[in-house]
Structure formats: structure tokens, C-alpha cells
Design an enzyme around this catalytic site. Structure first.
Site, PDB file in Angstrom:
ATOM      1  N   ASP A   1      -0.065   6.854  -3.552  1.00  0.00           N
ATOM      2  CA  ASP A   1      -1.274   6.528  -4.301  1.00  0.00           C
ATOM      3  C   ASP A   1      -1.617   7.586  -5.347  1.00  0.00           C
ATOM      4  O   ASP A   1      -1.826   7.261  -6.518  1.00  0.00           O
ATOM      5  CB  ASP A   1      -2.466   6.390  -3.353  1.00  0.00           C
ATOM      6  CG  ASP A   1      -2.526   5.022  -2.680  1.00  0.00           C
ATOM      7  OD1 ASP A   1      -1.740   4.139  -3.061  1.00  0.00           O
ATOM      8  OD2 ASP A   1      -3.349   4.847  -1.768  1.00  0.00           O
TER       9      ASP A   1
ATOM     10  N   HIS B   1       0.853  -1.184   0.000  1.00  0.00           N
ATOM     11  CA  HIS B   1       0.000   0.000   0.000  1.00  0.00           C
ATOM     12  C   HIS B   1       0.892   1.237   0.000  1.00  0.00           C
ATOM     13  O   HIS B   1       2.115   1.141   0.123  1.00  0.00           O
ATOM     14  CB  HIS B   1      -0.946   0.000   1.201  1.00  0.00           C
ATOM     15  CG  HIS B   1      -2.038  -1.021   1.091  1.00  0.00           C
ATOM     16  ND1 HIS B   1      -3.078  -0.895   0.199  1.00  0.00           N
ATOM     17  CD2 HIS B   1      -2.224  -2.199   1.747  1.00  0.00           C
ATOM     18  CE1 HIS B   1      -3.879  -1.941   0.320  1.00  0.00           C
ATOM     19  NE2 HIS B   1      -3.379  -2.752   1.242  1.00  0.00           N
TER      20      HIS B   1
END
Length: 384
Positions: free
Chosen positions: A163, A133
Site C-alpha cells: 500500500d 489488498h
């Protein structure tokens, strides 16, 4: 107005993109591209439902529901590829190939296709197939190490760097760049957008400072780390904060003047780093005597680079953001407006996110599927 009825405006008007459904940075890239005027068709899995962020991230799309694990579902998407300019996906390496929708098959069918791939680690390398992540990607590129106090632990900057900045935004730029090349040459290509690569690139200036001896590879001791008294935040009397960014000498002079410290000898030498802890403490004590909004009013128009730290909902009501229309707060949830802005091809406010599968039949019919074919695929559960 549905996404299919939205007027085609923006610099990417006329560009058609298939987005294979994913989460986070992939949908963000699609949101950016729709804001630029592209027509984005999102392919959802059967049973897909709105997530918490989808009403914002999935705005402006057309939505079709196709079971990509069924060969007929993959074949249906391949028929769509004949009439689009780009495809984006955010699967782990090899997944699209197993579905029969890898870049080799797609580019053989449409040689002008731009095939955008979004992953955390990239399409190759020792970690390419490992899960991860944002926090993992920015940890491995040095970003996370650099953020946080000197006497504390690394602080994740939400999931903005890996992200969205290093991932989704870089994917959107890569797709647009490859589209320009495809239009000039007639040849498509694969865009490998890795969040590790993107977050490392966001450190370009920091690496320049490091190479020039102007940055220590230690957390919390550098100019933009919050340790400088003129580049940090301060708690005010009401528990809220102000942000101070008085880097240049003239702005620093306005800061110390506004704090009533223009004649203080310790505060007069901005670059004396040995005095920073004392000066920062003195600033903190003074800022603690008034509320955030009182300080915002005190420094308004002084060019001291002092601003209130606003909450998400407060930011939408700030006069500057209201004047520019930075946020949309009418039909739907509070959300950012499309950016950047264009003088000749302005974007229009994005339409709401479609319900999953809302446009399945109309999109596939536009690709040449007959009513009989659509009925059969619906009965088999391939589309919904």
C-alpha cells in the site's frame, strides 16, 4: 487555519493537484505531496465521512464534495482541471473513464496535466480488474514469501510494503517526476503506479543477493530474516524487546562485549552460520536477564547497534525523535511530520484535515463558478 489559508512553502509550492477521493495508498500519496508544499484539492463523494485514519492521511488538503456519477459533477471537476498541474485517482481500471474523467478527456482539456493512477495490479495484465489488498499484491511479487520464521508461516509486514511503500510513495515519486517533464516540455502524461510493480522494486537488493548466490529463496534463513543472532530481536525481562543490528565486525564486537561474551569462542566467529542457533540462544538467555530499558542504557554510546523496540506512542517521546520533531503531537492526533527535509524550501507543519466538502464553494468559485451556478448545483445535490 484552513488548508486554503496555509502558507505556500516547500519545494512543490505553487503546484496544484486534484485528488479523486479514495482510501489508503492514494490519500497517503496526497499527504506526501502536501508535505512537499503542493496544494491538493480532494474531491469527495456525497455523504463522505471521516474514517479512522483520515485525520492524519487527509491533512493539509482542501476538500470539495462532488457527485461524480452526475454528469454535471464530472463537468465541474473538468473545469477545475484547467487550472491544476496534476490529477490522482485510485479507482479500478476503467472507472474514471466511465465517469467521464479518464486521462484522454483530461489531457485533451489540459495537455500539460500529469494524470496519476494508483492500483494494486496496474492498468493492464490478467489481474488488472480483479480486487485485492496489500497482502495479495506482496504475495504475488515474492515479498510475503520472504518474511517470517523458517518454521512458521509468512508474516504480513502490516500494509507498509504494498500500500504505502510500493504504492503511495511510488505514486508520489511518479507524479513529481512527470511534473518535471511537463514543465520542461509542456506535455503531460499518465503515471501508472501499481503496487505489484512497486513492491517488486523494493526487492531489488534481495534479487541482487539471490542472483549472486548470497540469498536462499527460502523463508527465515537469510541475513535479514531474523535468524542471524546479530540481526534480530530479543525479549527482555519485562516482556519488551530490543532490536540488534550489529552487522559489521566492529559493531558485533561491541555487542558481544556488552553481553559479557567477549571471550566466548563460539560467539567470536560472527560469520560461522552453523553456530548461529547456539549463539542466538545464548544471546536470548542473557537479554532475558534485564529489562529493555536497562539494556538500552547498557548499550547507549557503545556503537553496538542495539536499540529498544518502542511502541507507537513511546516512539514519539524518544529524545532523538523529539529533537528532530519526527512526530507531531500538538493540535490533533499523534502523527508523523512531513519528510524529507529541505534546506532552502522547508515545509511547515501541516494543517488539520478539512471536513468533507468544507471548501466546495470557495474552490469552485475560484474556478469561475458563479453564485447562481453553485446554488443550483447545491439544490440538485451535485455538490455539498
Amino acid at each position: 487555519m484552513s488548508a486554503a489559508q496555509a502558507p505556500a512553502r516547500g519545494p512543490l509550492a505553487g503546484v496544484r493537484i486534484i485528488e479523486l477521493g479514495g482510501i489508503g495508498p492514494g490519500p497517503f500519496a496526497g499527504m506526501v505531496l502536501t508535505g512537499l508544499g503542493a496544494e491538493v484539492i480532494r474531491v469527495e463523494r456525497p455523504g463522505a465521512r471521516f474514517g479512522a485514519a483520515d485525520k492524519v492521511l487527509l491533512r493539509g488538503r482542501q476538500s470539495v464534495t462532488v457527485d461524480l456519477k452526475d454528469p454535471e459533477g464530472a463537468a465541474a471537476v473538468l473545469r477545475l482541471i484547467d487550472s491544476v498541474d496534476a490529477l490522482t485517482e485510485g479507482f479500478r481500471p476503467g472507472v474514471a473513464e466511465r465517469l467521464g474523467l479518464g486521462p484522454d478527456i483530461c489531457l485533451a482539456r489540459n495537455p500539460r496535466l500529469v494524470y496519476g493512477r494508483m492500483t494494486g495490479w496496474g492498468q493492464d495484465g490478467p489481474l488488472a480488474r480483479e480486487p485485492g489488498h496489500d497482502i495479495n499484491y506482496i504475495a504475488l511479487t515474492g515479498v510475503l514469501h520472504a518474511i517470517g520464521p523458517a518454521d512458521g508461516d509468512p508474516v504480513p509486514p502490516l500494509n507498509l510494503v504494498g500500500d504505502f511503500g510500493g504504492g503511495g510513495m511510488l505514486m508520489a515519486l511518479g507524479v513529481v517526476s512527470a511534473l518535471l517533464h511537463a514543465r520542461a516540455t509542456g506535455s503531460g502524461q499518465v503515471v501508472d503506479a501499481a503496487m505489484t510493480d512497486g513492491s517488486a522494486m523494493l526487492l531489488a537488493m534481495t534479487h541482487g543477493y539471490l542472483a549472486g548466490g548470497l540469498w536462499q529463496d527460502v523463508r527465515g534463513v537469510n541475513l535479514f530474516s531474523g535468524c542471524a543472532p546479530f540481526y534480530t530481536t530479543y525479549r527482555c525481562a519485562d516482556g519488551n524487546h530490543v532490536a540488534v543490528g550489529s552487522i559489521e565486525p566492529q559493531f558485533y564486537a561491541a555487542l558481544v562485549s556488552g553481553l559479557g561474551l567477549a571471550d566466548d569462542p563460539e560467539c567470536g566467529t560472527q560469520g560461522a552460520q552453523e553456530n548461529w542457533p547456539v549463539v542466538r540462544q545464548r544471546f536470548a538467555e542473557i537479554f532475558a536477564t534485564r529489562t529493555r530499558d536497562e539494556w538500552a542504557g547498557r548499550f547507549a554510546g557503545t556503537q553496538a547497534c542495539v536499540t529498544p523496540v518502542l511502541s507507537l506512542t513511546e516512539a514519539a517521546a524518544h529524545p532523538h525523535n523529539v529533537a528532530r520533531g519526527t512526530f507531531l503531537n500538538g493540535d490533533g492526533p499523534l502523527r508523523p511530520a512531513p519528510a524529507p527535509r529541505f534546506s532552502a524550501t522547508p515545509a511547515v507543519p501541516p494543517v488539520s484535515a478539512p471536513k468533507p466538502g468544507e471548501d466546495t464553494r470557495s474552490v469552485l468559485a475560484g474556478a469561475g463558478f458563479t453564485e447562481a451556478e453553485l446554488d443550483r448545483l447545491t439544490e440538485r445535490g451535485v455538490i455539498a
